[in-house]
Design a protein around this motif. Structure first.
Motif, short mmCIF file in Angstrom:
data_model
loop_
_atom_site.label_atom_id
_atom_site.label_comp_id
_atom_site.label_asym_id
_atom_site.label_seq_id
_atom_site.Cartn_x
_atom_site.Cartn_y
_atom_site.Cartn_z
N LEU A 1 0.84 -1.20 0.00
CA LEU A 1 0.00 0.00 0.00
C LEU A 1 0.87 1.25 0.00
N ALA A 2 1.98 1.22 0.73
CA ALA A 2 2.91 2.35 0.76
C ALA A 2 3.52 2.59 -0.62
N ILE A 3 3.82 1.52 -1.33
CA ILE A 3 4.35 1.65 -2.70
C ILE A 3 3.31 2.31 -3.59
N ARG A 4 2.06 1.86 -3.48
CA ARG A 4 0.98 2.44 -4.30
C ARG A 4 0.83 3.93 -4.02
N ARG A 5 0.94 4.32 -2.74
CA ARG A 5 0.72 5.71 -2.35
C ARG A 5 2.00 6.54 -2.40
N GLN A 6 3.08 5.91 -2.88
CA GLN A 6 4.37 6.58 -3.10
C GLN A 6 5.02 7.06 -1.80
N TYR A 7 4.82 6.30 -0.72
CA TYR A 7 5.57 6.53 0.52
C TYR A 7 6.75 5.56 0.54
N GLN A 8 7.66 5.76 -0.43
CA GLN A 8 8.73 4.78 -0.65
C GLN A 8 9.65 4.63 0.55
N SER A 9 9.82 5.69 1.34
CA SER A 9 10.83 5.67 2.40
C SER A 9 10.51 4.65 3.50
N ILE A 10 9.24 4.31 3.70
CA ILE A 10 8.91 3.38 4.78
C ILE A 10 8.83 1.93 4.32
N VAL A 11 8.92 1.70 3.00
CA VAL A 11 8.77 0.34 2.47
C VAL A 11 9.83 -0.62 3.00
N PRO A 12 11.14 -0.26 2.96
CA PRO A 12 12.15 -1.20 3.47
C PRO A 12 11.91 -1.59 4.94
#
Length: 206
Positions: A187-198
């Motif tokens: 969901l974070a990838i979809r919403r472009q919150y890339q920094s929290i994905v890892p």
């Protein structure tokens, strides 16, 4: 309105939205939902009756807020009298009736309604295996989508903490946390919150 919401100036966003009227209604309703959630997540204020009622009042000002009201009632940790009082305020059936409604929904094959009513019942932990099995069944299929599993996981996440910490719920709790971390990362990838994905993937892996 967007800048105010992103800056967590939710009370101000609601005030501005009230003045602006209809054009700002969607943003204001979103701010009301966030403000209600904020009332629910302040440990020293919740389960205070004042903050509980405030959260309900804010959600009742928002069109189509039934799912959010369900989350509020499912999350509230009071005694059965207080819980039923909140159910009544939110136009939901008493906890005693919700078990039967859950069993009826399950017989009809309606997973979301089954989980919803079990969470509102006196045995909310019964929702966990049903929801987890549904999500695992979906993601084992190659054509699954976030929109299929996210609403179910989101709803289950509002189970009362003391129920989630029961010894009998240990395995279900761990599976719920893993699935929430994994789906949350997507969901974070979809919403472009890339920094929290890892961090979410690392959490899920551990």
């Amino acid at each position: 309105m967007a800048y105010l919401i992103r800056g967590n100036e939710l009370e101000l966003a609601v005030s501005v939205g009230t003045v602006l009227g209809e054009p700002a209604a969607p943003a204001m309703h979103y701010a009301l939902q966030l403000l209600a959630t904020k009332c629910m997540m302040i440990p020293m204020c919740f389960p205070s009756v004042v903050y509980r009622n405030l959260a309900a009042d804010l959600l009742l000002m928002t069109p189509g807020s039934e799912v959010h009201l369900v989350k509020l009632c499912a999350f509230y940790p009071g005694c059965i009298e207080e819980i039923n009082d909140l159910h009544k305020k939110c136009n939901l059936p008493p906890a005693e009736e919700c078990t039967q409604l859950a069993e009826t929904a399950r017989a009809d094959g309606n997973v979301f309604e089954t989980i919803k009513y079990y969470l509102l019942s006196q045995e909310p932990e019964k929702a966990l295996p049903i929801g987890i099995d549904f999500v695992k069944g979906c993601i084992s299929n190659s054509n699954w989508t976030l929109d299929t599993v996210y609403p179910v996981l989101d709803l289950m996440s509002y189970i009362r903490t003391e129920k989630l910490l029961l010894h009998t719920c240990t395995e279900a709790r761990n599976e719920l946390l893993i699935l929430c971390g994994y789906i949350g990362a997507l969901l974070a990838i979809r919403r472009q919150y890339q920094s929290i994905v890892p961090s979410l993937y690392e959490y899920t892996s551990s």
